[in-house]
Write a protein that holds these residues in place. Structure first.
Motif, short mmCIF file in Angstrom:
data_model
loop_
_atom_site.label_atom_id
_atom_site.label_comp_id
_atom_site.label_asym_id
_atom_site.label_seq_id
_atom_site.Cartn_x
_atom_site.Cartn_y
_atom_site.Cartn_z
N GLY A 101 0.81 -1.21 0.00
CA GLY A 101 0.00 0.00 0.00
C GLY A 101 0.84 1.26 0.00
N ASP A 109 -3.45 -2.82 -6.94
CA ASP A 109 -4.82 -2.30 -6.83
C ASP A 109 -5.53 -2.38 -8.17
N SER A 124 -4.07 -4.23 3.05
CA SER A 124 -3.06 -3.19 2.82
C SER A 124 -2.31 -2.96 4.13
#
Length: 309
Positions: A101, A109, A124
């Protein structure tokens, strides 16, 4: 990792479009469409963007799951990685995706989004640690992060396979026990840090340094190197003075970055007998997360011991 970033570059629109088209082809050839129902393979399927997150997942799952790691070589730059159809297929079959993340592996993503409706759960680590986009993404040097990752994964896996919850909890506890030495070592180092300043080539080890009780003195210089831009003359002059006047306890070098400015600072540090701590942004091949981090932590410990002697 400047060399890798310059060679690979970031994902562009045409390549991403090609990936989406490939994903559609994958589902078409399989004769099925993404479903909101969990995958039924008898085992939990996990895809992790980075090797150490995959290591934690496998330690918990044992033979109750399969883990696939995407970035599994120090020669691959996670920030400019371009996912292929193989990655898309793995994500399509995954129950859980574990990503760093904070923009570090944002390509994941997009792969997950292309497979939306499949029921895949994304963990994440940035969100787990309470960080937001723009914060330092190099979370893994924090001596507490993998313990928190392990605890969250135990909960996620137990919800997916309640019959194996006790086994997940037992394996998770065993893995946490292995990791305990990191927090213990950081705590020992902090006792002798005395709030001293240190300089870094990039912010890849900052969370560990903070846990050890040190203060980063050259944040602007380090940020420039991380972003592949030249530090300002003022940043360079300031860091040179800190080295020459021994205002820093040591200099931390990310050895995966061959920037001329970093090389010059390392040479200057050695000339003025300022210790250099060598770290890497990615986990070396044939090492575990524990051995990798501990080797870096103990470099700092040895510097403290030498200063005391």
């Amino acid at each position: 990792m400047t060399d890798l970033r310059n060679k690979l570059g970031r994902l562009n629109g045409y390549r991403w479009l090609a990936l989406v088209v490939s994903l559609v082809a994958v589902f078409t050839l399989a004769g099925c469409q993404p479903t909101t129902q969990p995958k039924q393979s008898g085992k939990i399927n996990v895809v992790a963007t980075l090797g150490f997150y995959g290591e934690a997942a496998q330690a918990i799952l044992g033979n109750q799951g399969n883990v696939h790691t995407i970035i599994n070589s120090p020669s691959i730059d996670a920030e400019s990685y371009e996912p292929d159809v193989k990655t898309a297929k793995l994500v399509a079959k995954a129950n859980v995706v574990v990503e760093n993340g904070l923009g570090y592996d944002s390509w994941m993503d997009r792969v997950v989004a292309a497979n939306q409706g499949s029921g895949t759960k994304t963990l994440s680590i940035g969100k787990l640690m309470g960080k937001t986009t723009g914060d330092n993404p190099h979370l893994w040097s924090d001596p507490t992060v993998m313990t928190k990752v392990t605890q969250r994964l135990v909960k996620q896996f137990s919800r997916l396979e309640p019959n194996h919850a006790a086994a997940f909890k037992r394996r998770g506890a065993a893995y946490e026990k292995q990791l305990a030495v990191l927090a213990q070592t950081a705590k020992q180092i902090k006792k002798n840090a005395n709030g001293q300043q240190v300089a870094v080539s990039e912010p890849v080890f900052d969370f560990a340094l903070t846990a050890m009780g040190y203060k980063i003195s050259d944040g602007h210089f380090a940020k420039s190197i991380e972003e592949d831009s030249d530090p300002t003359p003022a940043d360079i002059t300031q860091l040179q003075a800190q080295i020459k006047q021994h205002k820093i306890a040591f200099f931390v070098e990310n050895t995966q970055n061959s920037s001329k400015n970093v090389t010059a600072m390392v040479q200057l540090a050695r000339k003025y007998h300022v210790p250099v701590v060598k770290v890497t942004e990615t986990m070396p091949t044939h090492q575990t997360y524990r051995t990798w981090m501990l080797a870096q932590y103990r470099q700092v410990q040895r510097i403290q011991e030498e200063n005391r002697s």
